[in-house]
Design a protein around this motif. Structure first.
Motif, PDB file in Angstrom:
ATOM      1  N   ASP A  64       0.868  -1.180   0.000  1.00 64.57           N
ATOM      2  CA  ASP A  64       0.000   0.000   0.000  1.00 64.57           C
ATOM      3  C   ASP A  64       0.905   1.231   0.000  1.00 64.57           C
ATOM      4  O   ASP A  64       1.457   1.616   1.027  1.00 64.57           O
ATOM      5  N   LYS A  65       1.084   1.838  -1.170  1.00 68.04           N
ATOM      6  CA  LYS A  65       2.012   2.961  -1.295  1.00 68.04           C
ATOM      7  C   LYS A  65       1.568   4.167  -0.484  1.00 68.04           C
ATOM      8  O   LYS A  65       2.399   4.957  -0.024  1.00 68.04           O
ATOM      9  N   ALA A  66       0.279   4.326  -0.304  1.00 61.95           N
ATOM     10  CA  ALA A  66      -0.223   5.496   0.425  1.00 61.95           C
ATOM     11  C   ALA A  66       0.236   5.487   1.877  1.00 61.95           C
ATOM     12  O   ALA A  66       0.571   6.530   2.450  1.00 61.95           O
ATOM     13  N   THR A  67       0.264   4.315   2.492  1.00 63.71           N
ATOM     14  CA  THR A  67       0.654   4.215   3.899  1.00 63.71           C
ATOM     15  C   THR A  67       2.077   3.697   4.099  1.00 63.71           C
ATOM     16  O   THR A  67       2.615   3.763   5.211  1.00 63.71           O
ATOM     17  N   GLY A  68       2.687   3.175   3.025  1.00 58.50           N
ATOM     18  CA  GLY A  68       4.021   2.606   3.141  1.00 58.50           C
ATOM     19  C   GLY A  68       4.044   1.222   3.749  1.00 58.50           C
ATOM     20  O   GLY A  68       5.096   0.717   4.137  1.00 58.50           O
ATOM     21  N   LEU A  69       2.879   0.578   3.813  1.00 54.49           N
ATOM     22  CA  LEU A  69       2.772  -0.753   4.422  1.00 54.49           C
ATOM     23  C   LEU A  69       2.907  -1.837   3.355  1.00 54.49           C
ATOM     24  O   LEU A  69       2.270  -1.769   2.309  1.00 54.49           O
ATOM     25  N   ASP A  89       8.996   4.731   6.273  1.00 51.81           N
ATOM     26  CA  ASP A  89       8.858   6.056   6.894  1.00 51.81           C
ATOM     27  C   ASP A  89       8.043   5.965   8.183  1.00 51.81           C
ATOM     28  O   ASP A  89       7.171   6.804   8.462  1.00 51.81           O
ATOM     29  N   ALA A  90       8.341   4.909   8.963  1.00 51.63           N
ATOM     30  CA  ALA A  90       7.655   4.732  10.242  1.00 51.63           C
ATOM     31  C   ALA A  90       8.169   5.752  11.248  1.00 51.63           C
ATOM     32  O   ALA A  90       9.370   5.873  11.468  1.00 51.63           O
ATOM     33  N   LEU A  91       7.265   6.478  11.838  1.00 49.12           N
ATOM     34  CA  LEU A  91       7.551   7.481  12.861  1.00 49.12           C
ATOM     35  C   LEU A  91       8.289   8.701  12.312  1.00 49.12           C
ATOM     36  O   LEU A  91       7.964   9.834  12.652  1.00 49.12           O
ATOM     37  N   THR A  92       9.288   8.480  11.457  1.00 50.15           N
ATOM     38  CA  THR A  92      10.060   9.604  10.928  1.00 50.15           C
ATOM     39  C   THR A  92      10.534   9.270   9.516  1.00 50.15           C
ATOM     40  O   THR A  92      10.746   8.093   9.191  1.00 50.15           O
ATOM     41  N   PRO A  93      10.710  10.263   8.639  1.00 45.94           N
ATOM     42  CA  PRO A  93      11.186   9.990   7.283  1.00 45.94           C
ATOM     43  C   PRO A  93      12.532   9.278   7.295  1.00 45.94           C
ATOM     44  O   PRO A  93      13.425   9.615   8.070  1.00 45.94           O
ATOM     45  N   GLY A  94      12.665   8.272   6.438  1.00 41.14           N
ATOM     46  CA  GLY A  94      13.907   7.519   6.336  1.00 41.14           C
ATOM     47  C   GLY A  94      13.981   6.298   7.218  1.00 41.14           C
ATOM     48  O   GLY A  94      14.939   5.524   7.121  1.00 41.14           O
TER      49      GLY A  94
END
Length: 287
Positions: A64-69, A89-94
């Motif tokens: 799911d590209k929208a959530t990064g999951l 990009d969990a919690l912070t970018p990168g």
């Protein structure tokens, strides 16, 4: 661009020396498809060179590209259920977080938690094995211009002991790169280079010295070299040879869009009259 991960400092060299040689298994096949909703399916099967048995696995992956999951679920002939959940990009970018589990009903189970962080100067990774140990493996690389330096450490949490440590240094240019690594608690040293001689030809070599090896009982330094040559837009050949006398060759051909055939062989030049040589092929479909 972020510096390469610790295991990728010698990526080009290791890829040239180890990838696309098909003799390890007598036969293997891989089929990859993508459904209209974006779910991808991959099926792999290969025969064992020892007893001819077949090992296979099937895997489904949804992103799911929208959530990064990203969710990946696999099942193999050993009855292992492998699950991987990734969050980019969990919690912070990168920052990327992963949970990886493996379950063989009634036999064993495993669980790992991984963190990967990168920015233009640093790439850092942490791997926690929550069942075995528990244990921790962490590595970090730092980039400056064309140089990359990195270190890795393993730690057993339950015993409070460092189990391993390694270091590496790399220098990269668009057409060549070199690297030096010290692994196995700084007891095994390797130096490798990769050079794209022309748009169709790549060469590379690696020398490894084990400082703990008994030189009187056998060799302690190993050298291997490889070359790849692109014949045309649909085919390439590779060859490598090691000082141990083992030589390998391979041929990769795109039969048609989405269908690739790989043929490989390895020979022991010191035992030409013995049945130790290997042949193998790989067929890959994608749609």
């Amino acid at each position: 661009m972020a510096p390469p991960a610790f295991s990728d400092i010698s990526k080009n060299q290791n890829g040239l020396l180890n990838k696309d040689f098909y003799h390890a298994n007598p036969a293997s096949i891989e089929i990859s498809t993508v459904a209209p909703n974006g779910v991808s399916f991959t099926t792999k099967g290969k025969t064992s060179p020892k007893d001819g048995s077949v090992a296979a696995n099937i895997e489904a992956k949804f992103a799911d590209k929208a959530t990064g999951l990203t969710l990946t679920q696999g099942w193999n002939t050993a009855n292992a259920l492998d699950t991987k959940v990734e969050l980019t990009d969990a919690l912070t970018p990168g920052l990327k977080a992963e949970v990886v589990t493996s379950l063989i009903p009634g036999a064993s189970q495993g669980a790992k938690f991984n963190l990967i962080f990168n920015n233009p100067s640093v790439t850092a990774r942490a791997f926690f094995d929550l069942v075995k140990g528990p244990s921790f493996i962490g590595d970090a690389t730092f980039g400056y211009e064309n140089f990359t330096a990195g270190a890795e450490v393993g730690y057993d949490i339950s015993s409070g002991k460092v189990t391993r440590y390694s270091a590496a240094l790399g220098f990269a240019q668009p057409i060549y790169n070199v690297s030096v690594t010290a692994t196995s608690n700084l007891s095994v040293f390797s130096a490798a280079y990769y050079h794209k001689v022309s748009p169709v030809t790549e060469v590379g070599a690696k020398a490894t010295w084990d400082s703990k090896a008994d030189a009187a009982a056998g060799k302690s330094v190993g050298i291997e070299t490889a070359v790849k040559h692109v014949l045309d837009s649909s085919a390439f050949v590779k060859a490598k040879v090691a000082d141990s006398g083992i030589a390998a060759v391979s041929y990769n051909q795109v039969l048609r869009p989405g269908v690739k055939l790989g043929l490989g062989a390895s020979f022991d030049a010191l035992k030409l009259s013995e049945p130790v040589h290997k042949l193998g092929w790989t067929l890959t479909f994608s749609a």
